[in-house]
Design a protein around this motif. Structure first.
Motif, PDB file in Angstrom:
ATOM      1  N   GLY A 176       5.599   5.870  32.009  1.00  0.00           N
ATOM      2  CA  GLY A 176       5.959   5.215  33.274  1.00  0.00           C
ATOM      3  C   GLY A 176       6.679   6.191  34.180  1.00  0.00           C
ATOM      4  O   GLY A 176       6.825   7.377  33.871  1.00  0.00           O
ATOM      5  N   ASP A 196       9.076   3.237  31.176  1.00  0.00           N
ATOM      6  CA  ASP A 196       8.515   2.798  29.892  1.00  0.00           C
ATOM      7  C   ASP A 196       9.605   2.378  28.908  1.00  0.00           C
ATOM      8  O   ASP A 196       9.333   2.210  27.718  1.00  0.00           O
ATOM      9  CB  ASP A 196       7.637   3.891  29.285  1.00  0.00           C
ATOM     10  CG  ASP A 196       8.410   5.184  29.043  1.00  0.00           C
ATOM     11  OD1 ASP A 196       9.640   5.192  29.261  1.00  0.00           O
ATOM     12  OD2 ASP A 196       7.783   6.180  28.646  1.00  0.00           O
ATOM     13  N   ASN A 423       4.924   9.953  36.295  1.00  0.00           N
ATOM     14  CA  ASN A 423       5.327  10.010  34.886  1.00  0.00           C
ATOM     15  C   ASN A 423       5.359  11.435  34.357  1.00  0.00           C
ATOM     16  O   ASN A 423       5.117  11.677  33.186  1.00  0.00           O
ATOM     17  CB  ASN A 423       4.364   9.167  34.031  1.00  0.00           C
ATOM     18  CG  ASN A 423       2.934   9.628  34.181  1.00  0.00           C
ATOM     19  OD1 ASN A 423       2.617  10.357  35.094  1.00  0.00           O
ATOM     20  ND2 ASN A 423       2.074   9.163  33.277  1.00  0.00           N
TER      21      ASN A 423
END
Length: 429
Positions: A176, A196, A423
């Motif tokens: 993420g 994430d 990311n």
């Protein structure tokens, strides 16, 4: 038999505007033979008007000693050039001052900043003025007052040239967005927090992943590494602030109190105090050891999204989505000052490591303020056309900012960074 009554024609009522136009027309008929043309200029009137303006504006500097003016004139004649000397500003003279030898050439007024009068002003300090001398070869232009004003040198320092930054390394591993980053004080490793819900620790030299920590149930927005203990602190959208023991790699304390997501956190440089700010518009002060809340610094009207601390007052400075920056008294938990220079949300702030100043970033501009009073110094000359979410500082006079899919580097205040987008992590060198 009575005579016939005289019939008077009705008088049309006339407004003041119409009467004024009639009076203006009569004046034009009397004094202007041709309608639509201005009267020809009067040379004598223009000469007197220019003489009065010169006397009123520059009367104090016209009374210089004749020796200084004669020396300047001899020096100009010795150069035998039609160009104006360096440091002098040439202006045209009035009509009728033609040079008899050259016909079309005219004399000019020249300002010399190097001539200093011998008198004193009312305050007892020596006067600083400009001398008026005559030089040939100037064109016929109107005398401008602004041209005789002293040129003030620019207060912007010339930036030091630096080699262009190149992409050094790209690190991937998060699933993420990378929302936060913090470095170890020893500069051997750094940690990143992502959407994430994981915290990853990376080696600075090799860029390899060393450890992955899990414990948050929402994205992680803030990280800080203690320089006095083996602790790392994290905050996220799950309203939790966690203290990690890096010797055991687990959570040893949790700080509860925020009513919504926590967007930023900072460690006090000298005392065991942790500061966190979030969507509940409050900056909370925590005792690291006892997990107790010391203060709830309330005063912002929107999300507190940036905070940093310093050893002396003001010890806490917060930036908010309400476009204000607040200075806080850590002893009493009250506001010391409020800065309202920004027009948009203040999403990032960075303190200069050497100078007593800091920079704040918003969607409108990047501004520099002094400490401890918070006086506005200047805006950055280059504006980044994006929403800035991160700023970083170094001691070499370089500031780096990261925004939505953009990164920009300034060389006006001291500032360098690792920028995170999407990311991946991007190193610049």
């Amino acid at each position: 038999m009575p005579g016939a009554a005289i019939v008077m024609e009705p008088v049309e009522p006339q407004s003041l505007k119409k009467l004024s136009f009639k009076s203006l027309k009569r004046a034009l008929d009397l004094f202007s033979p041709l309608h639509g043309h201005y009267a020809p200029p009067d040379a004598e009137s223009k000469k007197r008007r220019m003489s009065y303006k010169i006397q009123a504006e520059y009367g104090a500097i016209k009374n210089l000693s004749s020796e200084e003016g004669r020396c300047s004139g001899l020096q100009d004649q010795g150069q035998q050039t039609t160009a104006t000397p360096s440091g002098l500003l040439a202006l045209p003279g009035t009509e009728g001052t033609q040079n008899k030898e050259k016909g079309t050439a005219q004399n000019a007024l020249v300002v010399s900043a190097s001539v200093q009068p011998k008198g004193l002003n009312d305050a007892g300090f020596p006067l600083r003025s400009s001398a008026l001398i005559s030089t040939p070869g100037s064109s016929d232009r109107n005398t401008s007052t602004s041209a005789l004003m002293e040129r003030i040198p620019s207060r912007w320092p010339r930036p030091v040239w630096r080699a262009p930054w190149k992409n050094y390394r790209v690190i991937s591993g998060h699933l993420g967005w990378v929302r936060s980053i913090a470095f170890d004080p020893s500069n051997t490793w750094f940690c990143t927090g992502s959407a994430d819900r994981t915290i990853k620790i990376w080696d600075v030299g090799t860029g390899r992943l060393k450890l992955t920590l899990t414990g948050h149930i929402e994205q992680i927005r803030g990280l800080a590494v203690s320089s006095q203990h083996t602790y790392m602190f994290s905050a996220g959208d799950d309203k939790l602030v966690k203290c990690w023991d890096l010797e055991q790699n687990k959570v040893i304390r949790s700080y509860h109190g925020h009513l919504s997501g926590v967007y930023c956190l900072a460690l006090h440089p000298t005392i065991n105090v942790l500061l966190t700010g979030g969507r509940d518009s409050v900056c909370r002060v925590w005792d690291i050891r006892s997990k107790m809340q010391i203060h709830a610094l309330s005063g912002h009207d929107n999300t507190v999204c940036s905070v940093f601390t310093r050893p002396t007052d003001p010890q806490v400075i917060t930036g908010s989505h309400d476009s204000t920056i607040k200075f806080w008294d850590l002893r009493y938990g009250k506001t010391m000052a409020t800065l309202t220079h920004h027009k948009k949300s203040v999403r990032a702030m960075a303190q200069h490591p050497k100078e007593h100043c800091f920079a704040s970033a918003s969607a409108d501009n990047i501004k520099k303020f002094s400490l401890p009073k918070g006086e506005f110094l200047h805006n950055m000359l280059s504006q980044q056309k994006t929403i800035i979410n991160a700023m970083a500082v170094n001691e070499d006079g370089v500031m780096a900012t990261g925004g939505m899919l953009q990164a920009q580097i300034f060389s006006i205040m001291g500032y360098t960074a690792i920028a995170g987008t999407w990311n991946v992590l991007v190193y610049f060198s």
